[in-house]
Every structure is written in structure tokens, then in C-alpha cells.
Design a protein around this motif. Structure first.
Motif, PDB file in Angstrom:
ATOM      1  N   LEU A 193       0.817  -1.220   0.000  1.00 59.37           N
ATOM      2  CA  LEU A 193       0.000   0.000   0.000  1.00 59.37           C
ATOM      3  C   LEU A 193       0.847   1.266   0.000  1.00 59.37           C
ATOM      4  N   ASP A 194       2.174   1.083   0.126  1.00 67.53           N
ATOM      5  CA  ASP A 194       3.087   2.228   0.111  1.00 67.53           C
ATOM      6  C   ASP A 194       2.744   3.220   1.221  1.00 67.53           C
ATOM      7  N   VAL A 195       2.581   2.661   2.413  1.00 63.18           N
ATOM      8  CA  VAL A 195       2.305   3.501   3.584  1.00 63.18           C
ATOM      9  C   VAL A 195       3.358   3.185   4.648  1.00 63.18           C
ATOM     10  N   PRO A 196       3.624   4.111   5.564  1.00 66.55           N
ATOM     11  CA  PRO A 196       4.599   3.832   6.634  1.00 66.55           C
ATOM     12  C   PRO A 196       4.119   2.683   7.518  1.00 66.55           C
ATOM     13  N   ALA A 197       5.022   1.766   7.844  1.00 68.12           N
ATOM     14  CA  ALA A 197       4.649   0.620   8.679  1.00 68.12           C
ATOM     15  C   ALA A 197       4.089   1.081  10.023  1.00 68.12           C
ATOM     16  N   LYS A 198       4.618   2.193  10.526  1.00 64.96           N
ATOM     17  CA  LYS A 198       4.168   2.651  11.849  1.00 64.96           C
ATOM     18  C   LYS A 198       2.719   3.164  11.830  1.00 64.96           C
ATOM     19  N   SER A 199       2.196   3.410  10.611  1.00 63.85           N
ATOM     20  CA  SER A 199       0.799   3.873  10.526  1.00 63.85           C
ATOM     21  C   SER A 199      -0.182   2.704  10.575  1.00 63.85           C
ATOM     22  N   ILE A 200       0.351   1.493  10.551  1.00 64.33           N
ATOM     23  CA  ILE A 200      -0.525   0.319  10.535  1.00 64.33           C
ATOM     24  C   ILE A 200      -0.727  -0.180  11.964  1.00 64.33           C
ATOM     25  N   ASP A 201      -1.907   0.100  12.487  1.00 64.96           N
ATOM     26  CA  ASP A 201      -2.218  -0.340  13.850  1.00 64.96           C
ATOM     27  C   ASP A 201      -3.378  -1.332  13.815  1.00 64.96           C
ATOM     28  N   GLN A 202      -3.926  -1.651  14.958  1.00 70.08           N
ATOM     29  CA  GLN A 202      -4.993  -2.648  15.052  1.00 70.08           C
ATOM     30  C   GLN A 202      -6.244  -2.236  14.280  1.00 70.08           C
ATOM     31  N   ASP A 203      -6.421  -0.945  14.093  1.00 76.81           N
ATOM     32  CA  ASP A 203      -7.626  -0.448  13.420  1.00 76.81           C
ATOM     33  C   ASP A 203      -7.432  -0.252  11.923  1.00 76.81           C
ATOM     34  N   PHE A 204      -6.258  -0.565  11.429  1.00 75.27           N
ATOM     35  CA  PHE A 204      -5.967  -0.332  10.013  1.00 75.27           C
ATOM     36  C   PHE A 204      -6.835  -1.253   9.137  1.00 75.27           C
ATOM     37  N   SER A 205      -7.498  -0.656   8.151  1.00 73.29           N
ATOM     38  CA  SER A 205      -8.407  -1.455   7.323  1.00 73.29           C
ATOM     39  C   SER A 205      -8.641  -0.788   5.978  1.00 73.29           C
ATOM     40  N   ALA A 206      -9.373  -1.481   5.132  1.00 74.79           N
ATOM     41  CA  ALA A 206      -9.738  -0.919   3.823  1.00 74.79           C
ATOM     42  C   ALA A 206     -10.580   0.333   3.989  1.00 74.79           C
ATOM     43  N   THR A 207     -11.282   0.417   5.103  1.00 77.04           N
ATOM     44  CA  THR A 207     -12.100   1.590   5.372  1.00 77.04           C
ATOM     45  C   THR A 207     -11.252   2.791   5.756  1.00 77.04           C
ATOM     46  N   SER A 208     -10.190   2.533   6.485  1.00 69.40           N
ATOM     47  CA  SER A 208      -9.401   3.653   7.022  1.00 69.40           C
ATOM     48  C   SER A 208      -8.285   4.099   6.082  1.00 69.40           C
ATOM     49  N   SER A 209      -7.943   3.280   5.090  1.00 75.16           N
ATOM     50  CA  SER A 209      -6.818   3.621   4.217  1.00 75.16           C
ATOM     51  C   SER A 209      -7.282   3.852   2.778  1.00 75.16           C
ATOM     52  N   VAL A 210      -6.997   5.034   2.257  1.00 73.53           N
ATOM     53  CA  VAL A 210      -7.380   5.312   0.872  1.00 73.53           C
ATOM     54  C   VAL A 210      -6.501   4.530  -0.105  1.00 73.53           C
ATOM     55  N   ALA A 211      -5.354   4.051   0.355  1.00 75.49           N
ATOM     56  CA  ALA A 211      -4.460   3.292  -0.521  1.00 75.49           C
ATOM     57  C   ALA A 211      -4.956   1.859  -0.742  1.00 75.49           C
ATOM     58  N   TRP A 212      -5.891   1.419   0.104  1.00 79.60           N
ATOM     59  CA  TRP A 212      -6.386   0.036   0.015  1.00 79.60           C
ATOM     60  C   TRP A 212      -7.475  -0.018  -1.059  1.00 79.60           C
ATOM     61  N   THR A 213      -7.082   0.068  -2.308  1.00 79.13           N
ATOM     62  CA  THR A 213      -8.021   0.027  -3.425  1.00 79.13           C
ATOM     63  C   THR A 213      -8.316  -1.422  -3.794  1.00 79.13           C
ATOM     64  N   SER A 214      -9.264  -1.616  -4.684  1.00 80.61           N
ATOM     65  CA  SER A 214      -9.581  -2.981  -5.124  1.00 80.61           C
ATOM     66  C   SER A 214      -8.373  -3.628  -5.788  1.00 80.61           C
ATOM     67  N   LEU A 215      -7.616  -2.828  -6.559  1.00 82.05           N
ATOM     68  CA  LEU A 215      -6.417  -3.361  -7.208  1.00 82.05           C
ATOM     69  C   LEU A 215      -5.372  -3.763  -6.171  1.00 82.05           C
ATOM     70  N   ASN A 216      -5.133  -2.872  -5.209  1.00 80.91           N
ATOM     71  CA  ASN A 216      -4.136  -3.183  -4.193  1.00 80.91           C
ATOM     72  C   ASN A 216      -4.578  -4.316  -3.277  1.00 80.91           C
ATOM     73  N   HIS A 217      -5.881  -4.523  -3.169  1.00 84.37           N
ATOM     74  CA  HIS A 217      -6.359  -5.667  -2.390  1.00 84.37           C
ATOM     75  C   HIS A 217      -5.910  -6.977  -3.055  1.00 84.37           C
ATOM     76  N   LEU A 218      -6.031  -7.045  -4.365  1.00 80.81           N
ATOM     77  CA  LEU A 218      -5.577  -8.245  -5.080  1.00 80.81           C
ATOM     78  C   LEU A 218      -4.066  -8.413  -4.943  1.00 80.81           C
ATOM     79  N   MET A 219      -3.365  -7.280  -5.020  1.00 76.31           N
ATOM     80  CA  MET A 219      -1.911  -7.310  -4.853  1.00 76.31           C
ATOM     81  C   MET A 219      -1.555  -7.823  -3.463  1.00 76.31           C
ATOM     82  N   LEU A 220      -2.291  -7.335  -2.492  1.00 80.73           N
ATOM     83  CA  LEU A 220      -2.054  -7.731  -1.102  1.00 80.73           C
ATOM     84  C   LEU A 220      -2.274  -9.230  -0.911  1.00 80.73           C
TER      85      LEU A 220
END
Lengths: 166, 84
Positions: free
Chosen positions: B19-46
Motif C-alpha cells: 500500500l506504500d504507507v509507513p509501517a508505523k501507521s498500521i495499527d490494530q484499526d488499520f483497514s480498507a475503510t481507514s486507508s485510501v491506498a487500500w483500493t480494489s487493485l491493491n487488495h488483489l496485490m495484497l
């Protein structure tokens, strides 16, 4: 017509992916004939995104999104734009077209009775977001699954997108 | 039993890379809802990246449900425990 779907893939969200990651993406989600089409394009990375974006637009035309891209598309055209035709014979045919812009790839899809899909899509293409300079806008809500639902039947709470003609 | 913290660290690394985001920004609440980088394309990549990293293959149902950091860690924990 059964539905219309639109998908926007912004370069800023996939430009950082390494070539090996893009290859893995293609191996996992694209069918051999789709991978062959991608390999013949000037940019393999962009081609993979085009195919997946067309699939997402098709799913939205069906009223679904965030799914697993299992359908097969026959890609026609190359470079800046072209067509992607659902290869499964069915009463309802799915078809998409795409356009590569400076910062994004836009895919538009329809699900329509067989024989009518291409004509419908062409009419939409000529009168819709591909026809003149536009500014695409996206709005996201706090209640959604991956991606944004821009089909004709967006889920409740899903992000929506549309076109704003300048 | 697999170490959930260790799985969590590896999942965080994959999420940050894809998702090209800082690792420290990923906490327990991190989700597709909270991250604009979590697109449908990046979901498949993930999904493809996680399958490679953890040597698993997710079902279609799992793929649709893996939309948050905690769900991914929980699912991987169960999957890895079941083959241990």
C-alpha cells in the motif's frame, strides 16, 4: 440493460509496485490469454492494471465489487484504449472499454443482452466520461470494503464515484 | 501455536510495501475503510503477496473478508496453526 460499472485506477496507487510484484499479480489473477495480451503491450504493469480495472468495472456492472476476478476477458486493442469482451457465452454479455490518462486508467463496463452490449457501450463511451474533458471525483465513506463501488447498484455505505463535466 | 506478534509484524511489512504507507501507521484499526491506498487493485496485490509470504492459498470467501489488519492476522494465525 442490466447495469453499468466504472473503475478508476490511479497511477499513484500502483506505480510503486515492483516488477516482480506485478508479475505475481498477473500470475495469480489473470488467465493465460490475458497475460499473453499484457506481455505484448508496451508496459506490462499498465496492461495488468487495465485488465484488472476492466474486470472490476464488469463486476460493478453486475452489481458486485471487491470480488475475485474470475471471469475471462478477451482484450481488443492496445495502448491508450480498447475493448475487453467477456468470453463466457451467456444471455447477458459483459463488455468493457478503457482509456489510459495521464494519471489514471478509466474503465467503463456494461452488462447487457448479448448482441446489444457493444452498441450500448459505444453510445455510453461517446456520451459519457470518455467523450470530453472531465474531472473524475471519488468520495469515500467510512464504511466500505476494498475499492470503490461505482456500479449502477452501489452497496449502501460504499464509496461512490461519478463524473463531473467541466 | 504460531506467534501472533510475529505474524503481525510480517503482515505489517507486507501491508506497508503493497500500500506504500509507513509501517508505523498500521495499527490494530488499520483497514480498507481507514486507508485510501487500500483500493480494489491493491487488495488483489495484497492477497497475492500474503499468499507468497506465508505460503498459503486463500479461499474466495477469505479473500473477500481479509479487509483489515486484524482479520488478516487472525486468519493467518488459524491457517498456520491448522497446518502446524
Amino acid at each position: 440493460m442490466q447495469g453499468v460499472g466504472i473503475d478508476l485506477a490511479e497511477r499513484s496507487t500502483y506505480g510503486h509496485l515492483s516488477p516482480s510484484s506485478v508479475r505475481r499479480l498477473a500470475d495469480r489473477w489473470l488467465r493465460p490469454e490475458e497475460r499473453a495480451w499484457c506481455a505484448a503491450q508496451p508496459s506490462f504493469r499498465e496492461a495488468v492494471v487495465i485488465v484488472l480495472s476492466c474486470k472490476e468495472a464488469v463486476y460493478k456492472a453486475w452489481g458486485r465489487s471487491g470480488g475475485v476476478p474470475e471471469l475471462s476477458l478477451a482484450m481488443e486493442g492496445h495502448g491508450a484504449g480498447g475493448w475487453a469482451v467477456g468470453s463466457d457465452p451467456a444471455p447477458i454479455q459483459v463488455m468493457a472499454c478503457w482509456q489510459v490518462g495521464e494519471a489514471s486508467i478509466l474503465a467503463l463496463a456494461v452488462a447487457a443482452p448479448a448482441g446489444a452490449a457493444r452498441d450500448l457501450l459505444e453510445r455510453l463511451r461517446q456520451s459519457g466520461p470518455f467523450a470530453r474533458p472531465i474531472r473524475l471525483f471519488l468520495t469515500r465513506t467510512r464504511d466500505t470494503s476494498p475499492g470503490h463501488s461505482c456500479g449502477s447498484q452501489p452497496r449502501r455505505g460504499a464509496p461512490t464515484c461519478g463524473t463531473n463535466i467541466r | 501455536m504460531h506467534d501472533r506478534d510475529r505474524i503481525g509484524r510480517r503482515v505489517r511489512e507486507v501491508l506497508a510495501q503493497v500500500l506504500d504507507v509507513p509501517a508505523k501507521s498500521i495499527d490494530q484499526d488499520f483497514s480498507a475503510t481507514s486507508s485510501v491506498a487500500w483500493t480494489s487493485l491493491n487488495h488483489l496485490m495484497l492477497i497475492s503477496q500474503l499468499e507468497t509470504e506465508f505460503d498459503v492459498v486463500f479461499s474466495n470467501q477469505e479473500i473477500r473478508e481479509l479487509t483489515s489488519y486484524t482479520t488478516i492476522v487472525d486468519t493467518l494465525g488459524r491457517r498456520l496453526d491448522s497446518v502446524a
